[in-house]
Design a protein around this motif. Sequence first.
Motif, short mmCIF file in Angstrom:
data_model
loop_
_atom_site.label_atom_id
_atom_site.label_comp_id
_atom_site.label_asym_id
_atom_site.label_seq_id
_atom_site.Cartn_x
_atom_site.Cartn_y
_atom_site.Cartn_z
N ALA A 71 0.20 -0.99 0.07
CA ALA A 71 0.10 0.12 0.07
C ALA A 71 0.97 1.14 0.19
CB ALA A 71 -0.72 -0.05 1.37
N VAL A 72 0.49 2.23 -0.24
CA VAL A 72 0.68 3.95 -0.33
C VAL A 72 0.31 4.43 0.10
CG1 VAL A 72 2.16 2.88 -2.57
CG2 VAL A 72 0.06 4.33 -2.68
N ILE A 73 1.02 5.79 0.88
CA ILE A 73 0.27 6.48 1.22
C ILE A 73 0.77 7.87 0.31
CG2 ILE A 73 -0.05 8.63 3.13
CD1 ILE A 73 0.39 6.94 5.06
N ILE A 74 0.15 8.65 -0.51
CA ILE A 74 0.29 9.39 -1.47
C ILE A 74 0.33 11.39 -0.88
CG2 ILE A 74 -0.61 10.73 -3.28
CD1 ILE A 74 -1.19 8.30 -4.67
N ALA A 75 1.23 11.88 -0.64
CA ALA A 75 1.67 13.61 -0.12
C ALA A 75 2.61 13.52 -0.99
CB ALA A 75 2.36 12.97 0.94
N THR A 76 1.86 14.07 -1.88
CA THR A 76 2.89 14.93 -3.08
C THR A 76 2.25 16.11 -3.28
OG1 THR A 76 1.82 13.85 -5.52
CG2 THR A 76 3.69 12.64 -4.73
N PRO A 77 2.62 17.22 -4.56
CA PRO A 77 1.58 17.79 -4.93
C PRO A 77 0.48 17.71 -4.80
CG PRO A 77 4.08 18.88 -4.71
CD PRO A 77 3.88 17.77 -5.09
N HIS A 78 -0.46 18.50 -4.65
CA HIS A 78 -1.86 18.70 -5.06
C HIS A 78 -2.37 17.86 -6.55
CE1 HIS A 78 -2.88 20.08 -1.39
NE2 HIS A 78 -2.89 21.77 -2.50
N LYS A 79 -1.92 18.64 -7.38
CA LYS A 79 -2.11 18.18 -9.78
C LYS A 79 -1.36 17.27 -9.77
CE LYS A 79 2.10 20.87 -10.68
NZ LYS A 79 2.54 21.97 -11.73
N GLU A 80 0.06 16.46 -8.84
CA GLU A 80 0.07 15.30 -8.80
C GLU A 80 -1.27 13.60 -8.92
OE1 GLU A 80 4.38 14.70 -7.97
OE2 GLU A 80 4.54 16.48 -9.05
N HIS A 81 -2.14 14.09 -7.68
CA HIS A 81 -2.60 13.03 -7.21
C HIS A 81 -3.10 12.37 -7.77
CE1 HIS A 81 -2.75 15.31 -3.32
NE2 HIS A 81 -1.78 14.99 -3.26
N PRO A 82 -3.91 12.63 -8.99
CA PRO A 82 -4.53 11.77 -9.84
C PRO A 82 -3.33 11.04 -10.69
CG PRO A 82 -5.74 13.62 -10.27
CD PRO A 82 -3.61 13.46 -9.32
N ASN A 176 -0.78 27.63 -11.17
CA ASN A 176 0.51 26.40 -11.79
C ASN A 176 0.38 25.37 -11.09
OD1 ASN A 176 0.66 27.58 -15.37
ND2 ASN A 176 0.03 29.58 -13.42
N GLU A 177 0.60 26.03 -10.21
CA GLU A 177 1.34 24.38 -9.07
C GLU A 177 0.92 24.35 -8.51
OE1 GLU A 177 3.71 23.93 -9.96
OE2 GLU A 177 4.92 25.23 -11.62
N GLU A 178 -0.38 24.53 -7.18
CA GLU A 178 -0.99 24.24 -6.45
C GLU A 178 -2.44 24.33 -7.02
OE1 GLU A 178 -2.34 24.67 -1.59
OE2 GLU A 178 -1.26 26.42 -2.37
N GLY A 179 -3.49 25.02 -8.24
CA GLY A 179 -4.63 24.72 -8.92
C GLY A 179 -5.08 25.45 -7.77
N GLY A 180 -4.80 26.35 -7.60
CA GLY A 180 -5.75 26.85 -6.28
C GLY A 180 -5.19 27.71 -5.21
N GLY A 181 -5.70 28.26 -4.72
CA GLY A 181 -5.37 28.76 -2.89
C GLY A 181 -6.56 27.89 -1.38
N ALA A 182 -7.03 29.17 -0.72
CA ALA A 182 -7.63 28.28 0.97
C ALA A 182 -8.57 26.77 0.58
CB ALA A 182 -8.05 29.30 1.66
N LEU A 183 -9.26 27.25 -0.61
CA LEU A 183 -10.54 26.30 -0.54
C LEU A 183 -10.07 24.59 -1.18
CD1 LEU A 183 -13.13 28.08 -2.63
CD2 LEU A 183 -13.37 27.53 -0.44
N ILE A 184 -8.54 24.80 -2.63
CA ILE A 184 -8.11 23.64 -2.71
C ILE A 184 -7.30 22.84 -2.23
CG2 ILE A 184 -6.30 24.48 -3.67
CD1 ILE A 184 -8.71 22.11 -5.62
N ASN A 185 -6.74 23.84 -0.48
CA ASN A 185 -6.17 23.36 0.46
C ASN A 185 -6.68 23.53 1.40
OD1 ASN A 185 -3.69 23.28 2.44
ND2 ASN A 185 -2.43 24.42 0.82
N GLN A 186 -6.78 23.53 2.71
CA GLN A 186 -6.97 23.73 3.49
C GLN A 186 -8.67 23.80 4.19
OE1 GLN A 186 -5.39 26.81 3.40
NE2 GLN A 186 -3.33 25.98 4.47
#
Length: 380
Positions: A71-82, A176-186
Amino acid sequence: MVIKLAIIGIGQVGKKYAKWIKDCNFNNIKLSAVCCRSEKSKQWVSDNLGKDIKIFFSTKSMFEDKEVCDAVIIATPHKEHPKMIMEAFKYKKHILCEKPSGVSIGDVKRVNTALKNSKLTFSMMFQNRTLPVYKRLKEILDLKEIGTIKRIYLENSRYFRTHFYHNSSSWRSSWNEEGGGALINQGQHILDIWQWLFGMPYSIYASIPFGKYNNFLVDDEVTMIMDYPDDIKAVFVFTTGETPGREKIEIIGTKGKVIQEDNKLFVWKHNISTDKYRKTSNEITANGIKTSYEEFIFDKKNNPHFDIIQNFADNIQNKEPLIVNGKDGINALMLANAAYLSAWKKEKVKIPIDNEEFELWFDKKRREEYKLKDIINDSF
């Protein structure tokens, strides 16, 4: 059976997971490997996790070592998750993914479709679902202890963030990098609790003063009005620019009201529904309604992440029901994408949103940010 777990991404979050898995006594799971990109991360692993942990510099090389992990835990930047989710499932690995499930619902829809009939475990780190105050609040709503919901209000200002935070990683706080700000993070944690409690609205209008507290083009505050069937209105206010912060949900029902503030619940219950009383009472006010009142204070968990990790392992091993089905991650993301689209268009949008329209606007915002990035970086 002990489940061998690998962590993909050894940044700020990945390091926490690695230490938790290595140092804490989970029943049936152990850390076996990490996948990182830099020599600095490799050195951190050697210094903090010991020589027994295998280190890989690519997911491909890690997955091709068939015995290294289950199994894995994915803890990369958001846009890489899919992409990471799809690769892990290709190699038949169970997945626990950090939020969000992606930055665009189109990518996440494709993931969910591909995994529809999979027998592998897919969960997400929405640990707030394990907190006693939210579990009791959901029970109150599911059992209709305050009748039919008529109005909802949420305010969250707990996540104050500084310029130092936004500059702490190159991928943070950008289209470009996170895909957004507060809504896409916290905000994903808050939006997950929202959809878990109330389900999905059929439309959203969002007002977002992009970069209200920071010199960037993404969101650090949002106000949303959501529409639900039967003329139910819901207001959602989230900001990372205020202190002292608080966390509040107020729900009005036909048989009472409940307010959640941090780890407290305040509950009012009527002896008769307001719908019935309105139609049958000879009074001209609510004076004829008898209302009881209770207060509850719930313990705060030291680390609710542990419950999600243990539940993930228990589902793999014993088919225990998942606290968070990973496929549900699309709901919190849908709400964030819809809020962005509404704010960009300055109009109400329907749920589910048109992903092609969202992508057109998203690409436009990324291009605008790219053109302005030198100016922004010089003045931040």
